[in-house]
Motif scaffolding. Structure first.
Motif, PDB file in Angstrom:
ATOM      1  N   ALA A  39       0.828  -1.133   0.016  1.00 46.82           N
ATOM      2  CA  ALA A  39      -0.063   0.021  -0.269  1.00 46.82           C
ATOM      3  C   ALA A  39       0.995   1.190  -0.059  1.00 46.82           C
ATOM      4  O   ALA A  39       0.581   2.374  -0.703  1.00 46.82           O
ATOM      5  N   ALA A  40       1.887   1.154   0.978  1.00 49.55           N
ATOM      6  CA  ALA A  40       2.711   2.440   0.839  1.00 49.55           C
ATOM      7  C   ALA A  40       3.493   2.675  -0.403  1.00 49.55           C
ATOM      8  O   ALA A  40       3.555   3.909  -0.967  1.00 49.55           O
ATOM      9  N   GLY A  41       3.935   1.790  -1.179  1.00 54.00           N
ATOM     10  CA  GLY A  41       4.730   1.864  -2.586  1.00 54.00           C
ATOM     11  C   GLY A  41       3.762   2.392  -3.423  1.00 54.00           C
ATOM     12  O   GLY A  41       4.020   3.260  -4.275  1.00 54.00           O
ATOM     13  N   MET A  42       2.502   1.610  -3.555  1.00 54.01           N
ATOM     14  CA  MET A  42       1.476   2.145  -4.683  1.00 54.01           C
ATOM     15  C   MET A  42       1.113   3.377  -4.294  1.00 54.01           C
ATOM     16  O   MET A  42       0.746   4.063  -5.220  1.00 54.01           O
ATOM     17  N   GLY A  43       0.930   3.785  -2.916  1.00 51.69           N
ATOM     18  CA  GLY A  43       0.404   5.198  -2.857  1.00 51.69           C
ATOM     19  C   GLY A  43       1.550   6.331  -3.425  1.00 51.69           C
ATOM     20  O   GLY A  43       1.349   7.378  -3.542  1.00 51.69           O
ATOM     21  N   ALA A  44       3.069   5.949  -3.074  1.00 47.47           N
ATOM     22  CA  ALA A  44       3.588   6.822  -3.298  1.00 47.47           C
ATOM     23  C   ALA A  44       3.954   7.004  -4.701  1.00 47.47           C
ATOM     24  O   ALA A  44       4.557   8.196  -5.274  1.00 47.47           O
ATOM     25  N   VAL A  45       3.713   6.069  -5.737  1.00 49.58           N
ATOM     26  CA  VAL A  45       3.932   6.182  -7.174  1.00 49.58           C
ATOM     27  C   VAL A  45       2.962   7.219  -7.781  1.00 49.58           C
ATOM     28  O   VAL A  45       3.121   7.875  -8.803  1.00 49.58           O
ATOM     29  N   VAL A  46       1.975   7.893  -6.820  1.00 48.13           N
ATOM     30  CA  VAL A  46       0.922   8.971  -7.016  1.00 48.13           C
ATOM     31  C   VAL A  46       1.632  10.144  -7.266  1.00 48.13           C
ATOM     32  O   VAL A  46       1.345  11.033  -8.415  1.00 48.13           O
ATOM     33  N   ALA A  47       2.617  10.367  -6.506  1.00 56.64           N
ATOM     34  CA  ALA A  47       3.215  11.731  -6.406  1.00 56.64           C
ATOM     35  C   ALA A  47       4.126  11.884  -7.740  1.00 56.64           C
ATOM     36  O   ALA A  47       4.802  10.815  -8.125  1.00 56.64           O
ATOM     37  N   PRO A  48       4.252  13.167  -8.353  1.00 56.50           N
ATOM     38  CA  PRO A  48       5.317  13.457  -9.424  1.00 56.50           C
ATOM     39  C   PRO A  48       6.614  13.215  -8.958  1.00 56.50           C
ATOM     40  O   PRO A  48       6.868  13.856  -7.950  1.00 56.50           O
TER      41      PRO A  48
END
Length: 397
Positions: free
Chosen positions: A283-292
């Motif tokens: 969840a943390a890794g997938m969430g971080a991908v969102v940010a430019p």
């Protein structure tokens, strides 16, 4: 299982994933070539699971009755057919949907055969290690597949999809040949009227089954979504196919790492804590991908997600294999795959529709939220075996 059969099984698992992880991202690139709307990408991803959802349980039943080998051969033959379908029908969205359905059916046949073979060939207390090594071989295929896309199709924003489809079809032919070296285990399924409480009904009554299946299907759906939407995210951010292939390969390599050491990690921390921690990482890794972010930071986020996404599948496989009696493990594996395919039908399409207006980053962010929710739900799971229920302290290992 003898050394030759073991090598053939791992080769079958690896090649199955190489072909699948070449064809599915390339399907997304072909859809982009055809100017398919972003929300349709989710529907095409769900098409991978529609037919398998209907036939998974019967296939598991036949794996128990007839043996695993015929499923392995059938799966390989269908993957060859899927490559041909992409070449012949891939000039329209409906054609891509048909080819994806054939691919999903072939993939399902192959993995039910593989997982049944592993479950029936392993001894009690060794399931975590056995499924860890098996899924390591699968992750190796996931690692090797995406980099072959720019190698065959060119390192452009959208590669030569026809060349990739042709190469994947040739590799599927090699897979078909490798399946001929595998033999069934000979584990006898219960006769009709003999199953009683140990049949499918008994499997459905296993404590915690629903939570385990939901966790498994959301984790797998997250892998599927990353396969489809990382290429779309790369296109939005101006990354070429080589960079996207690197990201997909890093995710697979991270999953390989966690799976290679799964038996040791499970014995050390226990299945439950390992499962909860892995879902949190994903969840943390997938969430971080969102940010430019720059490519290197995006790669770090993808690695974190890959480490987490690598654990959910083998842990639920080993728990089910340990809980199901011999002769019913094909059905146990197909039951898990039915839940997975249900998630693959519902989750990518729903996420694509809900976050379609936000682009690929929105879809990946919503997927991270889904992972966090199932991680909270999984706190009530009881998946520890007697071997892992009392993990050793690191100082005593």
């Amino acid at each position: 299982m003898g050394r030759t059969a073991l090598v053939a099984l791992f080769a079958h698992s690896t090649l199955t994933q190489v072909v699948t992880f070449m064809l599915r991202p390339t399907m997304a690139y072909r859809a982009l070539e055809l100017d398919v709307p972003p929300a349709w990408l989710g529907l095409l991803s769900a098409g991978f699971a529609v037919v398998p959802l209907a036939i998974a349980l019967p296939l598991g039943h036949w794996a128990d009755r007839v043996g695993e080998r015929w499923l392995l051969v059938s799966g390989a033959a269908l993957l060859v057919a899927a490559g041909g379908a992409f070449l012949l029908l891939g000039d329209s969205a409906p054609g891509l949907l048909v080819a994806t359905a054939v691919l999903g059916t072939g993939h399902l046949c192959a993995v039910i055969g593989q997982q049944s073979l592993v479950a029936n060939s392993s001894t009690s207390g060794r399931f975590d290690s056995a499924f860890g090594y098996y899924t390591f071989a699968a992750s190796l295929g996931q690692l090797l597949g995406p980099p072959l896309i720019p190698l065959l199709g060119g390192a452009r924003a959208i590669p030569d999809t026809a060349a990739v489809f042709t190469g994947a079809t040739a590799l599927a032919g090699v897979l078909l040949v490798s399946s001929l070296f595998l033999r069934r285990t000979g584990v006898r399924a219960p006769e009709r009227g003999e199953e009683g409480a140990t049949g499918l009904g008994g499997l459905l009554r296993l404590p915690g089954l629903l939570r385990a299946l939901v966790t498994s299907c959301v984790v797998l759906a997250a892998v599927d979504i990353s396969l489809v939407y990382l290429p779309a995210l790369g296109t939005e951010r101006g990354l070429d196919a080589g960079a996207v292939g690197l990201l997909l390969g890093l995710r697979a390599a991270a999953s390989m790492t966690s799976r290679l050491f799964l038996g040791r990690l499970s014995a050390w921390w226990g299945r439950k804590r390992l499962l909860l921690g892995s879902v949190a990482l994903a969840a943390a890794g997938m969430g971080a991908v969102v940010a430019p972010m720059p490519l290197w930071a995006l790669a770090v986020a993808v690695v974190v997600a890959g480490l987490g996404l690598g654990v959910g599948q083998p842990v639920t496989m080993s728990w089910l294999a340990e809980s199901a009696p011999p002769g019913l493990r094909g059905r146990a594996m197909s039951l898990r795959l039915t839940g997975n395919r249900a998630g693959q039908v519902v989750i990518p399409g729903a996420v694509g529709l809900l976050a379609g207006g936000l682009g690929a980053a929105g879809v990946l962010g919503l997927t991270a939220v889904c992972l966090a929710v199932v991680g909270v739900s999984a706190r009530k799971l009881r998946v520890d075996s007697p071997v892992t229920a009392a993990p050793k302290s690191p100082r005593n290992t």
